[in-house]
Motif scaffolding. Structure first.
Motif, PDB file in Angstrom:
ATOM      1  N   PHE A 111       2.371 -16.865 -11.363  1.00 41.71           N
ATOM      2  CA  PHE A 111       2.740 -15.800 -10.434  1.00 41.71           C
ATOM      3  C   PHE A 111       1.921 -15.910  -9.156  1.00 41.71           C
ATOM      4  CE2 PHE A 111       4.882 -12.634 -13.416  1.00 41.71           C
ATOM      5  CZ  PHE A 111       6.090 -12.758 -12.744  1.00 41.71           C
ATOM      6  N   LYS A 112       2.564 -15.589  -8.069  1.00 41.89           N
ATOM      7  CA  LYS A 112       1.937 -15.657  -6.754  1.00 41.89           C
ATOM      8  C   LYS A 112       0.820 -14.618  -6.619  1.00 41.89           C
ATOM      9  CE  LYS A 112       2.031 -17.000  -2.332  1.00 41.89           C
ATOM     10  NZ  LYS A 112       1.714 -18.374  -1.890  1.00 41.89           N
ATOM     11  N   GLY A 113      -0.253 -15.010  -5.925  1.00 42.73           N
ATOM     12  CA  GLY A 113      -1.331 -14.081  -5.620  1.00 42.73           C
ATOM     13  C   GLY A 113      -1.946 -13.448  -6.852  1.00 42.73           C
ATOM     14  N   ARG A 114      -1.993 -12.088  -6.826  1.00 38.10           N
ATOM     15  CA  ARG A 114      -2.592 -11.360  -7.936  1.00 38.10           C
ATOM     16  C   ARG A 114      -1.545 -10.733  -8.853  1.00 38.10           C
ATOM     17  NH1 ARG A 114      -6.132 -10.151  -3.517  1.00 38.10           N
ATOM     18  NH2 ARG A 114      -8.310 -10.692  -3.969  1.00 38.10           N
ATOM     19  N   LEU A 115      -0.315 -11.187  -8.769  1.00 39.59           N
ATOM     20  CA  LEU A 115       0.747 -10.608  -9.591  1.00 39.59           C
ATOM     21  C   LEU A 115       0.462 -10.744 -11.089  1.00 39.59           C
ATOM     22  CD1 LEU A 115       3.965 -11.759  -7.675  1.00 39.59           C
ATOM     23  CD2 LEU A 115       3.088  -9.425  -7.880  1.00 39.59           C
ATOM     24  N   GLY A 116      -0.278 -11.784 -11.453  1.00 38.54           N
ATOM     25  CA  GLY A 116      -0.609 -11.970 -12.861  1.00 38.54           C
ATOM     26  C   GLY A 116      -1.461 -10.861 -13.436  1.00 38.54           C
TER      27      GLY A 116
ATOM     28  N   VAL B 194       0.204   0.630  -9.202  1.00 35.42           N
ATOM     29  CA  VAL B 194       1.126  -0.458  -9.574  1.00 35.42           C
ATOM     30  C   VAL B 194       2.459   0.089 -10.061  1.00 35.42           C
ATOM     31  CG1 VAL B 194      -0.712  -2.094 -10.102  1.00 35.42           C
ATOM     32  CG2 VAL B 194       0.175  -0.633 -11.907  1.00 35.42           C
ATOM     33  N   GLU B 195       2.462   1.319 -10.592  1.00 36.27           N
ATOM     34  CA  GLU B 195       3.712   1.899 -11.075  1.00 36.27           C
ATOM     35  C   GLU B 195       4.536   2.513  -9.940  1.00 36.27           C
ATOM     36  OE1 GLU B 195       2.648   3.168 -15.675  1.00 36.27           O
ATOM     37  OE2 GLU B 195       2.455   4.659 -14.072  1.00 36.27           O
ATOM     38  N   SER B 196       3.884   2.860  -8.857  1.00 38.50           N
ATOM     39  CA  SER B 196       4.583   3.549  -7.769  1.00 38.50           C
ATOM     40  C   SER B 196       4.946   2.640  -6.595  1.00 38.50           C
ATOM     41  CB  SER B 196       3.722   4.717  -7.248  1.00 38.50           C
ATOM     42  OG  SER B 196       2.479   4.242  -6.744  1.00 38.50           O
ATOM     43  N   LYS B 197       4.441   1.415  -6.602  1.00 37.34           N
ATOM     44  CA  LYS B 197       4.704   0.498  -5.489  1.00 37.34           C
ATOM     45  C   LYS B 197       5.277  -0.829  -6.001  1.00 37.34           C
ATOM     46  CE  LYS B 197       3.005   3.185  -2.254  1.00 37.34           C
ATOM     47  NZ  LYS B 197       3.843   3.744  -1.173  1.00 37.34           N
TER      48      LYS B 197
ATOM     49  N   HIS C 292       5.176  -4.739  -5.770  1.00 38.21           N
ATOM     50  CA  HIS C 292       4.276  -5.806  -5.341  1.00 38.21           C
ATOM     51  C   HIS C 292       4.951  -7.160  -5.307  1.00 38.21           C
ATOM     52  CE1 HIS C 292       1.481  -2.581  -6.466  1.00 38.21           C
ATOM     53  NE2 HIS C 292       0.652  -3.113  -5.557  1.00 38.21           N
ATOM     54  N   LEU C 293       6.230  -7.185  -5.635  1.00 37.51           N
ATOM     55  CA  LEU C 293       7.011  -8.425  -5.532  1.00 37.51           C
ATOM     56  C   LEU C 293       7.502  -8.561  -4.097  1.00 37.51           C
ATOM     57  CD1 LEU C 293       8.981  -8.157  -8.889  1.00 37.51           C
ATOM     58  CD2 LEU C 293       7.213  -9.838  -8.354  1.00 37.51           C
ATOM     59  N   CYS C 294       6.558  -8.692  -3.188  1.00 37.69           N
ATOM     60  CA  CYS C 294       6.883  -8.788  -1.761  1.00 37.69           C
ATOM     61  C   CYS C 294       5.720  -9.465  -1.049  1.00 37.69           C
ATOM     62  CB  CYS C 294       7.152  -7.407  -1.172  1.00 37.69           C
ATOM     63  SG  CYS C 294       5.768  -6.237  -1.386  1.00 37.69           S
ATOM     64  N   THR C 295       5.970  -9.959   0.138  1.00 35.60           N
ATOM     65  CA  THR C 295       4.915 -10.628   0.905  1.00 35.60           C
ATOM     66  C   THR C 295       4.034  -9.594   1.586  1.00 35.60           C
ATOM     67  OG1 THR C 295       6.429 -10.779   2.799  1.00 35.60           O
ATOM     68  CG2 THR C 295       6.295 -12.698   1.331  1.00 35.60           C
TER      69      THR C 295
ATOM     70  N   LEU D 251      14.135   0.044  -6.947  1.00 34.01           N
ATOM     71  CA  LEU D 251      13.088  -0.556  -6.126  1.00 34.01           C
ATOM     72  C   LEU D 251      12.237   0.521  -5.458  1.00 34.01           C
ATOM     73  CD1 LEU D 251      11.887  -3.145  -4.881  1.00 34.01           C
ATOM     74  CD2 LEU D 251      13.567  -2.899  -3.037  1.00 34.01           C
ATOM     75  N   PRO D 252      10.931   0.587  -5.765  1.00 34.41           N
ATOM     76  CA  PRO D 252      10.041   1.540  -5.065  1.00 34.41           C
ATOM     77  C   PRO D 252       9.642   0.979  -3.702  1.00 34.41           C
ATOM     78  CG  PRO D 252       8.805   0.311  -6.703  1.00 34.41           C
ATOM     79  CD  PRO D 252      10.235  -0.145  -6.834  1.00 34.41           C
ATOM     80  N   ASP D 253       8.868   1.756  -2.963  1.00 39.56           N
ATOM     81  CA  ASP D 253       8.390   1.283  -1.659  1.00 39.56           C
ATOM     82  C   ASP D 253       7.475   0.070  -1.830  1.00 39.56           C
ATOM     83  OD1 ASP D 253       9.749   3.315  -0.422  1.00 39.56           O
ATOM     84  OD2 ASP D 253       8.013   4.684  -0.447  1.00 39.56           O
ATOM     85  N   ASN D 254       7.529  -0.829  -0.862  1.00 41.88           N
ATOM     86  CA  ASN D 254       6.669  -2.009  -0.905  1.00 41.88           C
ATOM     87  C   ASN D 254       5.209  -1.644  -0.660  1.00 41.88           C
ATOM     88  OD1 ASN D 254       8.860  -3.631  -1.319  1.00 41.88           O
ATOM     89  ND2 ASN D 254       8.961  -4.409   0.776  1.00 41.88           N
ATOM     90  N   CYS D 255       4.325  -2.305  -1.379  1.00 38.78           N
ATOM     91  CA  CYS D 255       2.886  -2.189  -1.102  1.00 38.78           C
ATOM     92  C   CYS D 255       2.587  -3.058   0.109  1.00 38.78           C
ATOM     93  CB  CYS D 255       2.077  -2.656  -2.315  1.00 38.78           C
ATOM     94  SG  CYS D 255       0.311  -2.835  -1.992  1.00 38.78           S
ATOM     95  N   PRO D 256       1.841  -2.564   1.081  1.00 37.35           N
ATOM     96  CA  PRO D 256       1.526  -3.371   2.277  1.00 37.35           C
ATOM     97  C   PRO D 256       0.840  -4.700   1.945  1.00 37.35           C
ATOM     98  CG  PRO D 256       0.940  -1.082   2.627  1.00 37.35           C
ATOM     99  CD  PRO D 256       1.279  -1.206   1.173  1.00 37.35           C
ATOM    100  N   ASP D 257       0.064  -4.696   0.846  1.00 35.78           N
ATOM    101  CA  ASP D 257      -0.654  -5.925   0.477  1.00 35.78           C
ATOM    102  C   ASP D 257       0.174  -6.846  -0.423  1.00 35.78           C
ATOM    103  OD1 ASP D 257      -3.041  -5.343   1.861  1.00 35.78           O
ATOM    104  OD2 ASP D 257      -3.631  -3.962   0.267  1.00 35.78           O
TER     105      ASP D 257
END
Length: 434
Positions: free
Chosen positions: A321-326, A423-426, A428-431, A403-409
């Motif tokens: 998984f990309k970044g910290r998705l793991g 993590v439940e409200s945002k 993170h599958l985004c750049t 789809l919830p709102d994207n996390c800026p990070d």
């Protein structure tokens, strides 16, 4: 052919006989022999030659070795493993059970030849490209290994048995069986056994002693372990506990290597090197040995990945998984639900091929990457890491995810490890937003 059988009364018996000799399967033979009295009469007159010809059509020139497998055990020599066991070269009656076993074993050997060809001859073709002579060498050796495993089955050697004297007798029997083969064909058998051991080794870190013992499960056992990438599939078939402290039963120690070493010494032949490839003595030519990675130029030969062998990729996808998705606990469960059945299966290759359809959504550097090209382990791992999360995002949307709102990070968000509410409200599958 069925229509021809219906009009067989106009055909000469010799013509009918020739037609039956060309049947490709036993099912076809039985069917046409029941459609016409003429065919049935000719079949009853020449059952041995017709059965043998159809068996040859189904199995090929390794039929003598295949027949030896399905005719064992012999009623006239029920106990002696060193009694003459001749590979049949003349027609015999083939019973329904033997016909079924011939077809089942042939399917196993077909599959093994395809894998052998892909891993040792040409890694870009999922079906065998072995020449007729190479195929005969390979298939003959596989049938002889099947026969060897039937003579000396794994479950006959439980940890507490046999006694030292009986062990010596068993090893003498194994030597006697193998010593019947000409040196050249015995070397071919060694190479094919090495290939089967490499298949067994894909279930874990390769242990030559363990994989030698596991040859007692036969080529079909090696195929099962390779398919499921687990030794556990052999539970009940081999008397082994695959835990850390597992010991190999004395009767399986040096299962094939010890008798072969004895024969090499007795015949004054140099013992084959562990570094010899499984292609040695079987293949006259190897097509992919000098191939290099299409991206970095690493000359990895058969270690390279391409469309035909993506399914062999050895790393669990969740680790890529990309970044910290793991670290994101809310992602793990749905991801495993979507991919758990794919790992170590043909479907894994399809998933990796699908990732190439997302190239336009990542860095321009991947625009020219194609599934038909060749990739070293590290280049393919990099590609999967850059695209897997996009595939999973699309998969979740297709499955009805709100789809919830994207996390800026995005996938680099450090809060994914400890902040459950975040993590439940945002999403993170985004750049990340720069």
């Amino acid at each position: 052919m069925m229509a021809l059988a219906g009009n067989a009364r106009h055909l000469h018996n010799d013509v009918v006989d020739r037609i039956m000799l060309f049947c490709s399967t036993f099912e076809t033979l039985i069917s046409i022999s029941l459609v016409s009295k003429s065919f049935y009469r000719v079949f009853q007159a020449h059952p041995k030659s017709i059965y043998w010809a159809v068996a040859y059509n189904a199995v090929g020139p390794s039929l003598p070795q295949a027949m030896l497998v399905v005719k064992y055990p012999y009623e006239d020599v029920p106990s002696s493993k060193t009694a003459p066991m001749l590979e049949l070269t003349s027609p015999v009656i083939i019973t329904p059970t033997q016909r079924r076993l011939l077809q089942e074993n042939s399917q196993i050997v077909d599959t093994l030849e395809n894998i052998y060809s892909l891993q040792n001859k040409n890694r870009k073709s999922k079906t065998s490209v072995l020449t007729a002579e190479e195929s005969l060498r390979f298939r003959r050796a596989v049938y002889r290994l099947i026969f060897y495993s039937k003579l000396f089955p794994a479950m006959a050697y439980r940890p507490e048995l046999p006694a030292a004297q009986l062990l010596d007798e068993i090893r003498e029997q194994r030597i006697a069986v193998l010593d019947r083969y000409p040196t050249e064909e015995l070397q071919q058998l060694y190479s094919v056994a090495k290939f089967l051991q490499s298949m067994l080794g894909e279930a874990s870190f390769s242990d030559p002693a363990l994989n030698d013992a596991l040859l007692s499960s036969g080529p079909s056992g090696a195929l099962l372990v390779w398919k499921y990438r687990s030794y556990d599939i052999l539970e009940g078939k081999v008397p082994l506990d695959f835990g850390e402290d597992a010991e190999i039963p004395p009767g399986l120690v040096g299962y094939l290597s010890v008798p072969l070493k004895h024969i090499w010494t007795a015949r004054r032949i140099t013992t084959p090197s562990e570094s010899d490839p499984p292609s040695m003595w079987v293949l006259d030519q190897v097509d992919s040995a000098s191939d290099a990675c299409s991206r970095c130029g690493t000359p990895d030969g058969f270690k390279l990945f391409c469309e035909a062998n993506f399914y062999r990729f050895p790393v669990y996808l969740s680790r890529l998984f990309k970044g910290r998705l793991g670290l994101n606990t809310t992602i793990h469960e749905p991801f495993m639900a979507a991919t758990g059945q794919l790992q170590y299966s043909e479907s894994l290759g399809s998933l990796i091929r699908d990732l190439f359809s997302f190239r336009s959504q990542t860095a321009p550097a991947f625009d020219e990457w194609n599934p038909s090209d060749s990739y070293c382990f590290f280049c393919l791992m990099k590609f999967i890491e850059e695209h897997l999360w996009i595939w999973f995002f699309n998969k979740r949307i297709e499955d009805g995810w709100s789809l919830p709102d994207n996390c800026p990070d995005g996938y680099d968000c450090p809060l994914q490890k400890d902040n459950l509410h975040h993590v439940e409200s945002k999403n993170h599958l985004c750049t990340p937003i720069q």
